[in-house]
Design a protein around this motif. Structure first.
Motif, short mmCIF file in Angstrom:
data_model
loop_
_atom_site.label_atom_id
_atom_site.label_comp_id
_atom_site.label_asym_id
_atom_site.label_seq_id
_atom_site.Cartn_x
_atom_site.Cartn_y
_atom_site.Cartn_z
N MET A 195 -15.82 97.16 11.75
CA MET A 195 -16.91 98.05 12.14
C MET A 195 -16.44 99.16 13.07
SD MET A 195 -19.33 96.39 10.58
CE MET A 195 -20.83 97.08 11.24
N THR A 196 -15.27 98.98 13.69
CA THR A 196 -14.82 99.92 14.71
C THR A 196 -13.68 100.81 14.25
OG1 THR A 196 -13.20 98.36 15.63
CG2 THR A 196 -15.47 98.24 16.48
N ILE A 197 -13.28 100.70 13.00
CA ILE A 197 -12.13 101.46 12.52
C ILE A 197 -12.39 102.96 12.58
CG2 ILE A 197 -10.70 101.99 10.49
CD1 ILE A 197 -11.16 99.11 9.57
N GLN A 198 -11.47 103.67 13.19
CA GLN A 198 -11.45 105.13 13.14
C GLN A 198 -10.09 105.55 12.60
OE1 GLN A 198 -12.57 106.99 16.83
NE2 GLN A 198 -14.52 105.94 16.94
N ALA A 199 -10.08 106.58 11.76
CA ALA A 199 -8.83 106.99 11.12
C ALA A 199 -8.77 108.50 10.98
CB ALA A 199 -8.71 106.33 9.74
N GLN A 200 -7.57 109.02 10.97
CA GLN A 200 -7.34 110.42 10.66
C GLN A 200 -5.97 110.55 10.00
OE1 GLN A 200 -7.24 112.85 14.21
NE2 GLN A 200 -5.20 112.16 14.76
N THR A 201 -5.71 111.70 9.41
CA THR A 201 -4.39 111.94 8.83
C THR A 201 -3.42 112.27 9.96
OG1 THR A 201 -4.82 114.30 8.53
CG2 THR A 201 -5.44 112.83 6.73
N PHE A 202 -2.13 112.42 9.61
CA PHE A 202 -1.14 112.78 10.63
C PHE A 202 -1.45 114.18 11.18
CE2 PHE A 202 0.49 114.08 6.53
CZ PHE A 202 0.93 115.38 6.74
N ALA A 203 -0.92 114.47 12.36
CA ALA A 203 -1.32 115.66 13.12
C ALA A 203 -0.61 116.93 12.62
CB ALA A 203 -1.04 115.45 14.61
#
Length: 409
Positions: A354-362
């Motif tokens: 429920m708490t997963i946050q994700a983004q691609t590499f910077a």
């Protein structure tokens, strides 16, 4: 791109019993022989060319197209790439951070302030706090560790551990353990235990080179889009980069030739998330031979989503996903691996989906002229400026929903 795990289903407080059990059976109902053949072919040859997949799977193109579209539309299937981080000058690190009581949200945001984070999620177990994954410029590894030390000094962390990891493998779920007609899975714990005990491998004499290669910002943007969706079309990439279609295809082909795409990931959850558990287990092997021998076994287990060797240790960190009624067998399995001398120890974390946050590499922090920009002083200045505001912030409770059918982490 910062993404919270989407909540596709209704709140637990309002969902009916029929809706709940329908969602549980949705995944299993889609795992038939044809879909399994399509998924295996996509893993072997990449998910982009559905016509090619149809030919190799010996299925009609319309069947493949309709089935893939349905799997994606229902949120059961996602495809993405794992970029070859060393070749673009990035090193990946796992951080296990324990916050001081009452400072949980502050700790999460502090882990994200250097924009090089990839995943953040709450965890419980050997670490009661946060699991985070980062892609740090290789030249700035020491600076990142010093940043974490500063979080300790400023009282934002109670403690932390950091592990630098090697190449991550993402095996497709092994459907040899699944009976489509019965819609049942077999979990062969005894057979898996015997395999770990008897398996050995000689230390690797040579490895494929992961030295940085030439690339530019446009290459990184293509990789970034493919991390979001491996089936992003060349037409979309050409529009995004203001390139002709042949030029976009040339760049894509060059990325593949230079090994900047490490692996095609077929992101499929074989068990319903409502009755399953997501965990991160670190296997600490007795020696390198046991560790190398275990890699092929982990690759074949239907409960393994991914695994990565930890640099400098005879250890592998492994993402596991399995039905909750098999968790007690997993704990017994891990204990037996220690008692039989395969492992010296292990670490077990439950990840809260429920708490997963994700983004691609910077990719935005890369400049063609100067390379990767890691601004240590700016990150610490941001921490110091935000701390007074954080101390006045009240933590609010939010209603919980059922997790997405994809737990990309």
């Amino acid at each position: 791109m910062d993404r919270k795990s989407p909540f596709l289903l209704a709140s637990l407080s309002t969902i009916t019993a029929d809706e709940f059990f329908d969602s549980i059976h949705r995944i299993v109902s889609l795992l038939d022989q044809e879909n399994i053949a399509i998924l295996r072919t996509m893993k072997q040859h990449g998910p982009r060319n559905l016509l090619g997949i149809a030919r190799k799977a010996k299925l009609p193109y319309t069947t493949v197209y309709n089935r893939v579209t349905k799997l994606e539309g229902q949120g059961v299937l996602k495809t993405w790439i794992q970029p070859n981080c060393p070749k673009i000058g990035l090193s990946r690190a796992v951080v296990l951070a324990t916050p001081h009581p009452g400072k949980d949200i502050f700790t999460r945001e502090a882990l994200k302030i250097p924009g090089f984070w990839l995943r953040v999620a709450r965890c419980i177990g050997d670490c009661n706090g946060y699991y985070s994954l980062h892609g740090i410029p290789t030249a700035s590894r020491q600076e990142f560790e010093l940043y974490l030390d500063q979080l300790l000094e400023r009282g934002l962390l109670k403690n932390y551990r950091i592990f630098w990891i090697g190449d991550t493998k993402f095996p497709l779920t092994n459907f040899d353990y699944y009976k489509p007609k019965d819609r049942t899975w077999k979990f062969d714990w005894k057979g898996w235990l015997d395999s770990f005990v008897t398996s050995r491998a000689k230390p690797e004499s040579s490895k494929q080179s992961s030295q940085p290669v030439s690339f530019d910002k446009k290459d990184l943007i293509i990789l970034k889009e493919l991390v979001k969706n491996a089936r992003t079309t060349l037409a979309d990439l050409s529009k995004l980069l203001s390139l002709t279609l042949p030029a976009a295809k040339y760049r894509f082909d060059r990325l593949v030739e230079r090994g900047l795409i490490q692996e095609w990931v077929i992101d499929l959850l074989p068990y319903a998330p409502q009755v399953s558990e997501l965990s991160e287990v670190r296997f600490d092997f007795k020696n390198e031979s046991f560790m190398r021998g275990a890699e092929s076994i982990l690759d074949s287990l239907p409960i393994v989503q991914s695994y990565s060797p930890i640099t400098g240790l005879n250890s592998i960190t492994t993402r596991l996903y399995l039905p909750r009624n098999e968790v007690s067998n997993l704990h017994t399995f891990l204990s037996l691996l220690v008692s039989k001398g395969v492992l010296t120890s292990y670490s077990y974390l439950v990840i809260d989906p429920m708490t997963i946050q994700a983004q691609t590499f910077a990719y935005k922090d890369y400049n063609d002229d100067s390379g990767w920009n890691y601004a240590s002083r700016e990150y610490l200045k941001t921490i110091d400026n935000l701390m007074p505001k954080w101390n006045k912030t009240e933590i609010e409770l939010s209603p919980q929903a059922l997790p997405s059918l994809s737990l990309k982490l």
